[in-house]
Scaffold this motif. Sequence first.
Motif, mmCIF file in Angstrom:
data_model
loop_
_atom_site.group_PDB
_atom_site.id
_atom_site.type_symbol
_atom_site.label_atom_id
_atom_site.label_comp_id
_atom_site.label_asym_id
_atom_site.label_seq_id
_atom_site.Cartn_x
_atom_site.Cartn_y
_atom_site.Cartn_z
ATOM 1 N N TRP A 12 0.202 -5.354 6.608
ATOM 2 C CA TRP A 12 0.084 -5.931 5.260
ATOM 3 C C TRP A 12 -0.435 -4.955 4.200
ATOM 4 O O TRP A 12 -0.002 -5.046 3.044
ATOM 5 C CB TRP A 12 -0.777 -7.202 5.298
ATOM 6 N N PRO A 13 -1.356 -4.016 4.526
ATOM 7 C CA PRO A 13 -1.764 -3.100 3.453
ATOM 8 C C PRO A 13 -0.608 -2.246 2.935
ATOM 9 O O PRO A 13 -0.499 -1.980 1.735
ATOM 10 C CB PRO A 13 -2.843 -2.239 4.123
ATOM 11 N N TRP A 14 0.272 -1.827 3.843
ATOM 12 C CA TRP A 14 1.395 -0.995 3.404
ATOM 13 C C TRP A 14 2.376 -1.809 2.569
ATOM 14 O O TRP A 14 2.923 -1.311 1.579
ATOM 15 C CB TRP A 14 2.099 -0.398 4.619
ATOM 16 N N LEU A 15 2.580 -3.051 2.964
ATOM 17 C CA LEU A 15 3.422 -3.920 2.143
ATOM 18 C C LEU A 15 2.776 -4.151 0.776
ATOM 19 O O LEU A 15 3.468 -4.238 -0.243
ATOM 20 C CB LEU A 15 3.654 -5.257 2.852
ATOM 21 N N SER A 16 1.450 -4.229 0.757
ATOM 22 C CA SER A 16 0.743 -4.409 -0.511
ATOM 23 C C SER A 16 0.899 -3.190 -1.415
ATOM 24 O O SER A 16 1.064 -3.316 -2.635
ATOM 25 C CB SER A 16 -0.744 -4.675 -0.246
ATOM 26 N N LEU A 17 0.850 -1.991 -0.812
ATOM 27 C CA LEU A 17 1.064 -0.784 -1.616
ATOM 28 C C LEU A 17 2.468 -0.748 -2.194
ATOM 29 O O LEU A 17 2.676 -0.344 -3.355
ATOM 30 C CB LEU A 17 0.819 0.460 -0.753
ATOM 31 N N LEU A 18 3.441 -1.178 -1.393
ATOM 32 C CA LEU A 18 4.815 -1.253 -1.899
ATOM 33 C C LEU A 18 4.915 -2.265 -3.030
ATOM 34 O O LEU A 18 5.572 -2.009 -4.054
ATOM 35 C CB LEU A 18 5.759 -1.621 -0.755
ATOM 36 N N LEU A 19 4.235 -3.399 -2.864
ATOM 37 C CA LEU A 19 4.232 -4.407 -3.926
ATOM 38 C C LEU A 19 3.571 -3.868 -5.188
ATOM 39 O O LEU A 19 4.006 -4.169 -6.310
ATOM 40 C CB LEU A 19 3.497 -5.656 -3.440
ATOM 41 N N LEU A 20 2.534 -3.050 -5.015
ATOM 42 C CA LEU A 20 1.863 -2.445 -6.166
ATOM 43 C C LEU A 20 2.839 -1.588 -6.971
ATOM 44 O O LEU A 20 2.856 -1.629 -8.211
ATOM 45 C CB LEU A 20 0.680 -1.608 -5.689
ATOM 46 N N LEU A 21 3.673 -0.818 -6.280
ATOM 47 C CA LEU A 21 4.670 -0.001 -6.974
ATOM 48 C C LEU A 21 5.708 -0.876 -7.666
ATOM 49 O O LEU A 21 6.175 -0.553 -8.766
ATOM 50 C CB LEU A 21 5.343 0.944 -5.978
ATOM 51 N N VAL A 22 6.076 -1.981 -7.028
ATOM 52 C CA VAL A 22 7.015 -2.914 -7.667
ATOM 53 C C VAL A 22 6.410 -3.486 -8.939
ATOM 54 O O VAL A 22 7.095 -3.603 -9.974
ATOM 55 C CB VAL A 22 7.403 -4.036 -6.686
ATOM 56 N N TRP A 93 3.022 10.307 -11.716
ATOM 57 C CA TRP A 93 1.612 10.693 -11.805
ATOM 58 C C TRP A 93 0.712 9.578 -11.292
ATOM 59 O O TRP A 93 -0.365 9.859 -10.743
ATOM 60 C CB TRP A 93 1.263 11.064 -13.246
ATOM 61 N N TYR A 94 1.143 8.343 -11.440
ATOM 62 C CA TYR A 94 0.387 7.217 -10.880
ATOM 63 C C TYR A 94 0.347 7.329 -9.355
ATOM 64 O O TYR A 94 -0.713 7.150 -8.734
ATOM 65 C CB TYR A 94 1.035 5.913 -11.312
ATOM 66 N N VAL A 95 1.484 7.615 -8.748
ATOM 67 C CA VAL A 95 1.544 7.765 -7.294
ATOM 68 C C VAL A 95 0.674 8.937 -6.845
ATOM 69 O O VAL A 95 -0.048 8.846 -5.832
ATOM 70 C CB VAL A 95 3.004 7.949 -6.832
ATOM 71 N N VAL A 96 0.704 10.055 -7.581
ATOM 72 C CA VAL A 96 -0.127 11.207 -7.230
ATOM 73 C C VAL A 96 -1.603 10.830 -7.292
ATOM 74 O O VAL A 96 -2.391 11.160 -6.386
ATOM 75 C CB VAL A 96 0.169 12.392 -8.171
ATOM 76 N N ALA A 97 -2.004 10.132 -8.366
ATOM 77 C CA ALA A 97 -3.413 9.764 -8.533
ATOM 78 C C ALA A 97 -3.875 8.817 -7.432
ATOM 79 O O ALA A 97 -4.915 9.035 -6.795
ATOM 80 C CB ALA A 97 -3.619 9.130 -9.909
ATOM 81 N N VAL A 98 -3.104 7.753 -7.203
ATOM 82 C CA VAL A 98 -3.483 6.782 -6.174
ATOM 83 C C VAL A 98 -3.407 7.425 -4.787
ATOM 84 O O VAL A 98 -4.254 7.175 -3.920
ATOM 85 C CB VAL A 98 -2.587 5.533 -6.267
ATOM 86 N N LEU A 119 -5.408 0.246 -3.178
ATOM 87 C CA LEU A 119 -4.969 -1.020 -3.773
ATOM 88 C C LEU A 119 -5.894 -1.438 -4.916
ATOM 89 O O LEU A 119 -5.431 -1.796 -6.006
ATOM 90 C CB LEU A 119 -4.936 -2.113 -2.701
ATOM 91 N N VAL A 120 -7.193 -1.404 -4.665
ATOM 92 C CA VAL A 120 -8.152 -1.850 -5.678
ATOM 93 C C VAL A 120 -8.146 -0.916 -6.882
ATOM 94 O O VAL A 120 -8.156 -1.364 -8.035
ATOM 95 C CB VAL A 120 -9.562 -1.962 -5.070
ATOM 96 N N ALA A 121 -8.118 0.392 -6.642
ATOM 97 C CA ALA A 121 -8.086 1.344 -7.753
ATOM 98 C C ALA A 121 -6.761 1.257 -8.513
ATOM 99 O O ALA A 121 -6.724 1.290 -9.739
ATOM 100 C CB ALA A 121 -8.309 2.761 -7.237
ATOM 101 N N GLY A 122 -5.664 1.146 -7.761
ATOM 102 C CA GLY A 122 -4.358 1.105 -8.410
ATOM 103 C C GLY A 122 -4.144 -0.115 -9.269
ATOM 104 O O GLY A 122 -3.394 -0.073 -10.255
ATOM 105 N N LEU A 123 -4.793 -1.236 -8.916
ATOM 106 C CA LEU A 123 -4.628 -2.471 -9.677
ATOM 107 C C LEU A 123 -5.799 -2.731 -10.616
ATOM 108 O O LEU A 123 -5.814 -3.739 -11.316
ATOM 109 C CB LEU A 123 -4.460 -3.651 -8.707
ATOM 110 N N PHE A 124 -6.767 -1.831 -10.640
ATOM 111 C CA PHE A 124 -7.892 -1.995 -11.566
ATOM 112 C C PHE A 124 -7.331 -2.106 -12.987
ATOM 113 O O PHE A 124 -6.584 -1.235 -13.436
ATOM 114 C CB PHE A 124 -8.833 -0.802 -11.465
#
Length: 541
Positions: A12-22, A93-98, A119-124
């Motif tokens: 689920w965390p990897w699916l969540s990261l994919l959802l974050l990019l979506v 650059w978002y992907v590089v930062a996260v 996940l938390v930083a990327g969605l902050f």
Amino acid sequence: MKSPLPQRVPVWPWLSLLLLLVLRLVWLNAYTLNSDEAQHAHVSWAWTQGLLPYRDVFDNHGPLFGWLHSPLLTLLDERADVLTWLRLAMQVWYVVAVGAVGWMGRRLYGWRVAVVAMLVAGLFPRFFIVSGQFRTDDLWTAMWLAGLAFVVGTPARTWRYFVAGLLIGCALAVSQKTLVLVVTALAAMAVVKLMQPAGAAPVGWRRWAAAAGGLLLVPALFVGWFAGHDALADVWYGLAGYNVGGAKKRHAALNLLWFLLLAGPMIAVAARTIRQRGLRDFDWAVFLALQSGLYLLLIWFVWPLITKQDFLPAVPLLVLVACGWVSHWGWLGARPGLRRGLVALVLAGELATVVAYAPPWQDSLAPQRAELALVLRYSDKTDTVMDAKGESIFRTRPYYPVLESLAMRRLRRGQMADTIVDELVRHCTMMTTAHRLPDASTRFLEGNYVAAGPNVWVAGRMLSPRSEDQVIDVALPGDYVLTDGHTRLRASLDGAPDADHWFLDRGRHHLKVAEGVPVALVWSKAFDRGWRPLSPDGVGG
């Protein structure tokens, strides 16, 4: 110190990261529009036109961002939806930062905490929204975090320090605020080193030299480039003279006192934490927390101008350290269901805040696209367009400075001459989108331009009375037509034979209409391309 939590990472965390990019793609047009986006796009476009930033085009940011993204402006030339595509490019650059946050988190705490931190930083909310805009701070943040990721939690290697310095040097070539990051990093590193147990291995002068060499490489290349074009004085004004001279911190002495009062306890807490943890290796977690904290204090209390994007490099690091700290709570580690629920609750709260602040169903770029579409429709690349900060993107500005807060403050105080009207006349600027002008320039616009759409004006004036004989004082030289609101009218200019358009110089002119009732004298190019002064809502076409 690795987290005591199990290190097997479920799906689920990897699916969540994919959802974050979506989600990043869903929000492309929903991120709030910032005027800096068009300014950065205009500077990038200037590189493609053979113009030199700082000398030919105003810029108060480092040169790397505009130069690096200039090929995109070549591909997207004359597109009204250019900002959407440029925002799409920012996702790199978002992907590089996260990814850098995850890279550091894996070494310090293990994969499980690393993924949660990503996940938390990327969605902050602030990080998610501001980093979605087309702005220099996206690249700046990515380079800073990537530079740290090469050394945090790893064995000290000379090549790693060189790469870290190189990436941070790229950040310096993007933003002068990198100096604040570097200063706070050195201060935090000194505190951590002083508090380390005796016998800890030193970094070594070779690694410091490699880091310094990498740090200076990219800025030195740009300095050499601009020196070869005899533009160093212009660069200095854009990067230092303009920014420092126009922004002064109110109550500077009091703010400095507050900084010292808060920085002292922060350093004391960090020192105590290092002693309590007693790690023989360099305590990277404390370093990241202390560096980010000192940086935030400097921005809040010392830096002359505070903006939302200033906080981008600190937010992910503080989130990472916080996640690592929480992962060591013994009572939480023994309750996996509660742990997952806490993560889900935090992410749900962040997502709700993002939706409330920037609803994904609202297209924040729609007005900007409509405005730019009118500019591109009614003007050519050879035309100058007066705007505030480069909103016309693909058109040269007649006035060198941008009209943002620092410039407007200087104009109000008389610290900068208001030559806007002179430049409009000198460049025969027949279109403007500037909604923020000094009073004298606003009066000139109102008397010599006609609304052609939301926040778009073309040269001309409505006539009153609407008689066959017109005496017109022209302040803006250019090619004009006389119209009844729908078609051209033929008229005699200053006693010359009848014609249906004229290049009018400055001064008083007499027009005698052959047939029809004149209602407006307007710029011929916009009229020929479909704009009509009496069309519904004042919009041509």
